[in-house]
Design a protein around this motif. Structure first.
Motif, short mmCIF file in Angstrom:
data_model
loop_
_atom_site.label_atom_id
_atom_site.label_comp_id
_atom_site.label_asym_id
_atom_site.label_seq_id
_atom_site.Cartn_x
_atom_site.Cartn_y
_atom_site.Cartn_z
N VAL A 170 7.20 -9.15 10.78
CA VAL A 170 6.25 -9.11 9.67
C VAL A 170 6.32 -7.75 8.99
N ALA A 171 6.39 -7.75 7.66
CA ALA A 171 6.44 -6.50 6.89
C ALA A 171 5.05 -6.09 6.45
N ASP A 172 4.81 -4.78 6.49
CA ASP A 172 3.60 -4.18 5.92
C ASP A 172 3.93 -3.82 4.47
N MET A 173 3.53 -4.67 3.55
CA MET A 173 3.95 -4.50 2.17
C MET A 173 3.28 -3.31 1.48
N SER A 174 2.28 -2.71 2.12
CA SER A 174 1.69 -1.50 1.53
C SER A 174 2.69 -0.34 1.58
N THR A 175 3.73 -0.47 2.39
CA THR A 175 4.74 0.59 2.50
C THR A 175 5.91 0.38 1.54
N PHE A 176 5.97 -0.76 0.90
CA PHE A 176 7.13 -1.13 0.07
C PHE A 176 7.30 -0.16 -1.09
N ALA A 177 6.28 -0.07 -1.95
CA ALA A 177 6.36 0.82 -3.11
C ALA A 177 6.35 2.29 -2.68
N GLN A 178 5.58 2.61 -1.64
CA GLN A 178 5.52 4.01 -1.20
C GLN A 178 6.91 4.54 -0.85
N ASN A 179 7.67 3.77 -0.10
CA ASN A 179 8.98 4.28 0.29
C ASN A 179 10.00 4.20 -0.84
N MET A 180 9.77 3.35 -1.82
CA MET A 180 10.58 3.42 -3.04
C MET A 180 10.32 4.75 -3.76
N HIS A 181 9.03 5.06 -3.92
CA HIS A 181 8.65 6.32 -4.58
C HIS A 181 9.31 7.50 -3.88
N LYS A 182 9.17 7.56 -2.57
CA LYS A 182 9.66 8.70 -1.79
C LYS A 182 11.17 8.84 -1.87
N ALA A 183 11.88 7.71 -1.76
CA ALA A 183 13.35 7.77 -1.81
C ALA A 183 13.82 8.22 -3.19
N ALA A 184 13.26 7.65 -4.23
CA ALA A 184 13.68 7.99 -5.59
C ALA A 184 13.41 9.45 -5.90
#
Length: 435
Positions: free
Chosen positions: A409-423
């Protein structure tokens, strides 16, 4: 072992990054806003690819997922290629490249999952507002989509020209093709080219951590031979102790001498013994035939060993071989080691890169990022790259729980956060290099 810096590039990069000001805050906000605006498209891509079975040996499925991602890279102007995997009995790998200036950054993903074509767990399903279940959603199609979304934001905002990017998404991370010299060649070649490696696995599933070190993992096989005879004669000078007693001695000595030493762990996962042993390596089956009134002639044990450094692995091998060589009467034993995942050793440079990533996270209001305990992170493709780059971190993907099980199961609250951080990490690396 500690890495040797290839050039002065990373020394300068570390200094300049540490002196980054808030002057580029507006641009970084634009990066995050672009990602957020396109988050629904990213989620749609994730759903589409999770719903395609790409178990390692389902070559068609792996290629279908790769084709979807390849189209995204093509649309951004990347040079892409599919590396055929027929020579190592796998589907192959996707490689995408962009740029020829600035720091050389390798981004690592994988297309395959542990779920076979006939597995009951096949579909993306919404659990609640912030959790989604699906085969490979965290390991690691979520990480693959994070790679793509981060690069799409930078490309759309004309921010990719200060870095050189190479993305390698392998098709056999969950079950490596053989020989490794062929199956890992695309990844190793990319790492030799790169200065920095970023891995997008989910690590220990905690967004507050990232990986600076992973233990390597290799297989071993123990083959023991004794003198077959009627069991009434066991322990005599003429018959000795038999293969099973010798195997028990060896395995217990492994435990006594290596359990709790450093970060070394080892596990005998499969054993069979008796008058005759048959091995089916392609199916991981070992079968034994014997009788209670016959001293065992043969035993085969198959296991694995994990170590944090090359020195730990060398130490463990020596201890194990010394134990195997000290045989009981009328027995002999052979211990062989297979190729596997090398360690991703902790280095000062890896910790420095983690500090950069943590700084990005804090500037976004997400809090600091700490290193994962290596005991909580399994082997991964970045291990093949880490020894060839100046600095590497992993665990930048979609977080969640239950990887490799039907409860993934994925915690989708981390999806955009880790996109932001990587970019933003990539953006800052490029800006630091140009200062």
């Amino acid at each position: 072992m500690q890495h040797i810096i290839k050039s002065t590039l990373l020394i300068s990069l570390l200094f300049l990054f540490s002196h980054t000001t808030l002057a580029n805050t507006t641009i970084e906000k634009e990066i995050a806003q672009y990602i957020d605006k396109n988050l629904a498209k990213s989620k749609a891509m994730l759903e589409k690819t999770v719903n395609i079975n790409s178990g390692t040996m389902n070559f068609d499925g792996v290629k279908k997922v790769g084709a979807i991602y390849q189209a995204e890279f093509d649309a951004m102007g990347f040079d892409t290629q599919w590396v055929d995997g027929s020579k190592f009995n796998r589907a192959g790998h996707l490689v995408a490249s962009y740029g020829n200036s600035g720091p050389k950054i390798l981004m690592i993903g994988h297309l395959d999952t542990v779920f076979a074509k006939d597995d009951a767990f096949q579909n993306y399903s919404v659990v609640d507002d912030s959790h989604i279940a699906g085969p490979g959603i965290t390991d690691m199609k979520g990480g693959d989509v994070i790679i793509i979304a981060a690069l799409q934001a930078l490309k759309a905002l004309n921010l990719l020209d200060n870095v050189s990017i190479k993305v390698v998404m392998t098709g056999d991370e969950e079950s490596s093709g053989r020989p490794l010299s062929l199956s890992k060649k695309a990844l190793v070649d990319a790492a030799i080219w790169a200065d920095i490696a970023l891995g997008f696995e989910d690590a220990d599933g905690d967004i507050k951590t990232a990986v600076v070190a992973r233990r390597g993992s290799i297989g071993w096989q123990l083959d023991v031979v004794g003198k077959p005879a009627h069991s009434s004669q066991i322990f005599t000078d003429n018959v000795g102790y038999g293969a099973i007693f010798e195997t028990a001695r060896i395995l217990n000595s492994f435990r006594e001498q290596l359990a709790g030493v450093g970060n070394i762990t080892f596990n005998p996962g499969l054993i069979a013994g008796g008058t005759e042993v048959q091995i089916q390596p392609e199916n991981s089956i070992v079968q034994g035939f014997g009788k209670t009134n016959v001293v065992a002639k043969e035993v085969t044990v198959k296991g694995g060993i994990r170590t944090l450094t090359s020195n730990e692995l060398a130490q463990a091998k020596k201890v194990m071989q010394d134990i195997v060589a000290d045989n009981l009467l009328h027995t002999s034993a052979t211990l062989t080691f297979a190729d596997g995942y090398p360690p991703m050793s902790p280095t000062d440079q890896n910790y420095a890169l983690l500090k950069m990533y943590s700084d990005v996270s804090e500037s976004l209001g997400y809090g600091p990022v700490a290193p994962v305990n290596p005991r909580n992170a399994g082997a991964a493709d970045i291990s093949f790259a880490a020894d060839h780059v100046d600095m590497a971190i992993d665990g930048l993907g979609l977080m969640g729980d239950g990887g490799h099980t039907k409860d993934e199961v994925a915690d989708m609250s981390t999806f955009a956060q880790n996109m932001h951080k990587a970019a933003i990490l990539i953006y800052r690396l490029g800006e630091s290099y140009t200062q």
